[in-house]
Design a protein around this motif. Structure first.
Motif, PDB file in Angstrom:
ATOM      1  N   ASP A  27       0.816  -1.225   0.000  1.00 21.25           N
ATOM      2  CA  ASP A  27       0.000   0.000   0.000  1.00 21.25           C
ATOM      3  C   ASP A  27       0.844   1.268   0.000  1.00 21.25           C
ATOM      4  O   ASP A  27       0.552   2.235   0.720  1.00 21.25           O
ATOM      5  CB  ASP A  27      -0.974  -0.003   1.192  1.00 21.25           C
ATOM      6  N   THR A  83       0.278  -1.309  -3.772  1.00 19.66           N
ATOM      7  CA  THR A  83       1.565  -0.882  -4.329  1.00 19.66           C
ATOM      8  C   THR A  83       1.726  -1.418  -5.749  1.00 19.66           C
ATOM      9  O   THR A  83       1.534  -2.611  -5.977  1.00 19.66           O
ATOM     10  CB  THR A  83       2.729  -1.403  -3.467  1.00 19.66           C
ATOM     11  N   ASP A 101       2.230   4.304  -2.561  1.00 15.45           N
ATOM     12  CA  ASP A 101       2.005   4.880  -3.883  1.00 15.45           C
ATOM     13  C   ASP A 101       3.213   5.682  -4.361  1.00 15.45           C
ATOM     14  O   ASP A 101       3.162   6.327  -5.404  1.00 15.45           O
ATOM     15  CB  ASP A 101       0.758   5.768  -3.883  1.00 15.45           C
TER      16      ASP A 101
END
Length: 327
Positions: free
Chosen positions: A116, A138, A118
Motif C-alpha cells: 500500500d 503498491t 504509492d
C-alpha cells in the motif's frame, strides 16, 4: 543515471551493474551489512563507485534501489531526501515470503513491508514471489533474473552431483539439507557454499559421499562444470541464481519441483519432481549415461540463454528505471 543501491546480493548486483549507468554503493568502516562497498569476489565494472555516507549528499542521485526495509531510513539520513518523495525509488524484493498465514485466513504474515505504497515501484525477481506476497495497492512489476554468461564449460567428467547452497546446516529443511543423505546414496555429492564445513559428519555421511567446498567465486563455475549434474534440493527459495548459472554452464538439472524451478527448467533439461526418490533415480541415471547428461545440459543452457540472458535483464531494468523516473 546515478543509481544508489546497497551491496546486498552479490550475484544479482553483478548482473545489475553491467548496465549503462553509474552505480553508487555505500561503504562503512568495517564493511558491515549496511556498508559492504565494492565486491571482492565478483568482477564489477569501473562504473560502480563506493562512497561513505558523508559523501552521498554531494552526489546527484537520480534513483534509489532499496532491497531491505530499513534502507529507506538510511537513505533519508544520508541523502537528506525521502525515497519515493524527494528522489525516485524502487524496492527490489529478492525473496519469497517465509511467513505462515494466521489461522483466521488473514494474510498478515505474507504482507509485504512496502504494501500500500504509492510512492515507489515494488519489483519481484520471480512471478512466484509476486503471487505469494500481499502487496496491497503498491504497483508491482516482475523482472526475472539475468546472469553474466559464464560460457558452456560443462565436461561432466566427474561422476558426482554439484550442490550449491550457503549455510546448509543452519537453513536445514528450507534448503533441503535433510534430503542429502538419501540423495548421496544415489550420487556422491560435492556441496559448494559458505559454512559447509563439517556437513558430511553432521549428516552421518562418509566423506566420499559428501564433500564440502568453500571456493572463491572465480573458481566455482569451473568446479561445478566438471560434475555430472546439478542437484537442486531446495524446498523454498525465490529462484537460486546458482541454478541459472548451472544451466548456463550446460549442466543437466535434477531438483525439487517447487517455487519457480518448474518455470525455469524445461522437461528436456533434466528432472524435477516433488518425490525425493525420483530425484535419486534421475541422478543415478545421469551418472550411468554421460551422453544423456550432456544432451540435457545443452537444452538447459539454451533455455537459460533465452529466458535469463543478461541483455533481456538489462533491457527490462532500463525500461523500469525510466518508468520510475517518470512517476
Amino acid at each position: 543515471m546515478n543509481i544508489l543501491l546497497w551491496h546486498v546480493h552479490g550475484s544479482w548486483t553483478t548482473s545489475f551493474v553491467q548496465g549503462a549507468h553509474r552505480y553508487l554503493v555505500p561503504v562503512l568502516p568495517g564493511r558491515g551489512p549496511d556498508g559492504l562497498g565494492l565486491a571482492r569476489t565478483f568482477d564489477w565494472p569501473d562504473t560502480v563507485v563506493e562512497l561513505p555516507p558523508e559523501r552521498l549528499r554531494e552526489e546527484p542521485v537520480d534513483l534509489l534501489v532499496l532491497q531491505r526495509p530499513h534502507e529507506a531510513a538510511l537513505a533519508e539520513r544520508w541523502l537528506g531526501r525521502r525515497p519515493g518523495r524527494d528522489v525516485p525509488a524502487v524496492y527490489l524484493e529478492h525473496n519469497a515470503p517465509h511467513g505462515r498465514p494466521p489461522d483466521d485466513g488473514t494474510p498478515a504474515d505474507l504482507r509485504h513491508p512496502c504494501a500500500d505504497r504509492d510512492d515507489l515501484l515494488l519489483v519481484h525477481v520471480t512471478h512466484f514471489n509476486r503471487l505469494l506476497w500481499d502487496s496491497g495497492g503498491t504497483p508491482t512489476r516482475v523482472i526475472e533474473h539475468g546472469v553474466v554468461d559464464p560460457g558452456h564449460r560443462y565436461t561432466g567428467e566427474l561422476g558426482r552431483a554439484a550442490v550449491v547452497v550457503n549455510e546448509p546446516l543452519r537453513r536445514g529443511r528450507t534448503t533441503g539439507t535433510d534430503l542429502l543423505p538419501e540423495l548421496a546414496r544415489a550420487a556422491p555429492l560435492d556441496v559448494f557454499g559458505m559454512r559447509t564445513a563439517g556437513l558430511a559428519r553432521r549428516l552421518g555421511l562418509p566423506r566420499d559421499r559428501c564433500r564440502a567446498h568453500e571456493l572463491p567465486q572465480q573458481e566455482l563455475h569451473e568446479a561445478m562444470a566438471r560434475r555430472r549434474l546439478y542437484l537442486h534440493p531446495v524446498r523454498w527459495t525465490s529462484l537460486g541464481l546458482s541454478l541459472i548459472e548451472a544451466m548456463h554452464l550446460g549442466m543437466p538439472v535434477v531438483g525439487l519441483a517447487t517455487t519457480e524451478a518448474v518455470e525455469a527448467v524445461p522437461p528436456e533439461a533434466g528432472v524435477l519432481s516433488t518425490r525425493p526418490e525420483a530425484l535419486a533415480t534421475a541422478a543415478a541415471g545421469f551418472l550411468r549415461d554421460p551422453d544423456a547428461a550432456a544432451a540435457a545440459g545443452r537444452v538447459a543452457r539454451q533455455a537459460a540463454l533465452e529466458r535469463y540472458g543478461l541483455k533481456r535483464f538489462l533491457s527490462d531494468w532500463d525500461a523500469l528505471l525510466e518508468e520510475a523516473i517518470r512517476r
